[in-house]
Write a protein that holds these residues in place. Sequence first.
Motif, short mmCIF file in Angstrom:
data_model
loop_
_atom_site.label_atom_id
_atom_site.label_comp_id
_atom_site.label_asym_id
_atom_site.label_seq_id
_atom_site.Cartn_x
_atom_site.Cartn_y
_atom_site.Cartn_z
N LYS A 189 -6.32 8.54 5.89
CA LYS A 189 -6.49 7.36 6.49
C LYS A 189 -8.00 7.21 7.24
O LYS A 189 -8.59 7.88 7.54
N GLU A 190 -8.28 5.57 7.55
CA GLU A 190 -9.48 5.23 8.08
C GLU A 190 -9.55 5.92 9.57
O GLU A 190 -8.87 5.65 10.23
N GLU B 297 -12.63 8.11 5.71
CA GLU B 297 -11.20 8.44 5.78
C GLU B 297 -11.03 9.70 6.09
O GLU B 297 -11.80 10.77 5.49
N GLU C 299 0.75 -1.03 0.07
CA GLU C 299 0.22 0.09 0.12
C GLU C 299 0.87 1.40 0.05
O GLU C 299 0.57 2.33 -0.58
N ASP C 300 2.01 1.33 0.86
CA ASP C 300 2.86 2.39 0.68
C ASP C 300 3.53 2.58 -0.66
O ASP C 300 3.67 3.78 -1.16
N GLN D 234 3.12 5.36 13.45
CA GLN D 234 2.13 6.46 13.32
C GLN D 234 1.45 6.90 14.73
O GLN D 234 0.23 7.45 14.68
N PHE E 244 -2.11 6.36 16.07
CA PHE E 244 -3.00 5.92 14.74
C PHE E 244 -3.20 4.18 14.96
O PHE E 244 -4.25 3.80 14.78
N ARG E 245 -2.21 3.82 15.29
CA ARG E 245 -2.26 2.15 15.21
C ARG E 245 -1.43 1.66 16.59
O ARG E 245 -0.46 1.63 16.71
N ASP F 12 -15.15 2.89 4.47
CA ASP F 12 -14.55 3.37 5.57
C ASP F 12 -14.84 5.01 5.39
O ASP F 12 -14.76 5.53 4.10
N ARG G 227 -8.00 7.16 17.28
CA ARG G 227 -8.01 7.84 15.48
C ARG G 227 -8.56 9.05 15.53
O ARG G 227 -8.10 10.11 14.80
N SER H 112 -7.12 12.73 14.43
CA SER H 112 -7.48 13.47 13.45
C SER H 112 -7.77 14.94 13.89
O SER H 112 -7.56 15.99 13.05
#
Length: 516
Positions: free
Chosen positions: A331-332, A323, A107-108, A257, A260-261, A321, A379, A383
């Motif tokens: 991002k989701e 995003e 994906e990157d 991140q 984020f995760r 999603d 998340r 955001s």
Amino acid sequence: MATQEETFKKIVAHCKEYGFVFPSSEIYDGLGAVYDYGQNGVELKNNIKHYWWDSMTLLHENIVGIDAAIFMHPTTWKASGHVDAFNDPLIDNRDSKKRYRADVLIEDQLGKIEEKINKEIEKARKRFGEQFDEAQFRATNGRVLEHQAHFDQLHTRYSEAMNKMDLAELKQIILDEEIVCPISGTRNWTDVRQFNLMFSTEMGSTADGAMKIYLRPETAQGIFVNYLNVQKTGRMKLPFGIAQIGKAFRNEIVARQFIFRMREFEQMEMQFFIKPGTEHEWFNHWREFRLKWHKALGLGDEKYRFHDHEKLAHYANAATDIEFQMPFGFKEVEGIHSRTNFDLSQHAKFSGKKIEYFDPETNTSYTPYVIETSIGVDRMFLSIMCSAYKEEQLEGGDSRVVLALPPVLAPVKACVMPLVKKDGLPEKAREIQNMLKFDFKTNYDEKDSIGKRYRRQDAIGTPFCITVDHDTLTDGCVTVRYRDTMTQDRVKIEDLHELIYKACDMKQLYRKIVAQ
């Protein structure tokens, strides 16, 4: 101008410096991908949860809440498919000894190709100015067409490999795309293999009698196993929803991140139980409602987009999603899924209990279908911080960092400041703070110059600074300074409550959502 990566680093540093987010157990050098929320962070986080909870339970008379336990009977996770299928495809680089998610690497790579296309478009936009036709340029420019063809070919190949979970093909894509390890710079990759993300532990006093249980990887199953309890005790009629906010845990190998995760995170989930055959109508309803909820905060409509899933989970017949544009791309932040009757059917099968709904209108019993809305609190928090963080150049060469948070979410609504620490001004300021504190989270600050105090409040997103000066003692007025414009007004003390309430009342957002 700072790059997006530099800006993100500044946001992370700002979160720590101003009491929003700290690395967990930092005095022991921290714990990977685990974070603690500080004094301002917890207020912002609680305001986000409050906004979500009330928008579900107040605006919908057919949605109720629960708070299920983190520990659940282990068969729950067998029934849900998590024991057998909750896996990430991982690959190691033999030289750096670092482990990566294969899907993230690809994906990157897709993101890099997209970046090349965007750079070509931006160069052309600067060259042609107002005459620039982006659609025509995309359709005719040789380099853009070449990059787009590469993107489409890779995207198709990647989607097919993920749908089949073809691990050998995922590795081959990484090799064919010449994707290198960010640490070693080499392409010395192992095979891709699956890794289960659930944390396990044991419940029981002895090794012989202990039962293997899991920390829940999602909050949804706590809702599904309580479906009958809620439906019967609440005498709920379809359609109806069950909402929940709670912690979930995933042993993320590639946590990244910032918040984020993470390995320990918080979810706000609502499962909406419906009659089979009405799922597409309700899926579209919740898709639109949830986007309105996000946009009502005023962070910028252009920062949101839908991303429809190409690879559907085995139980789903629609998924999208919402995003948000973070400094590291769209991002989701929320998922809306049509889960059919998979979850309730599985729990009925594994528990041996009948989990159905008797429909008095049709005189029949059936297993309800489910529409899920699932949003990550952390998340959402990130955001909002990314959107609110601003560095502004002011007149006279001065600058400031300001968090332009929506006032309804701001950790502190008002800071009361005496102009000087004498002449009865601190006492008057305390009196005003005591008047406001029953309705609003307030600060009191008498240290340093008034300018420095303003900057401190700007940095944590406080919408109003209230300054008590010598005139206050005679005219009963204070100076209110507004965070976003830095303009100032003289306001009567008795009018302060209404001024702050108008800006910070969440009901204005609920009305906006319903009116749209």
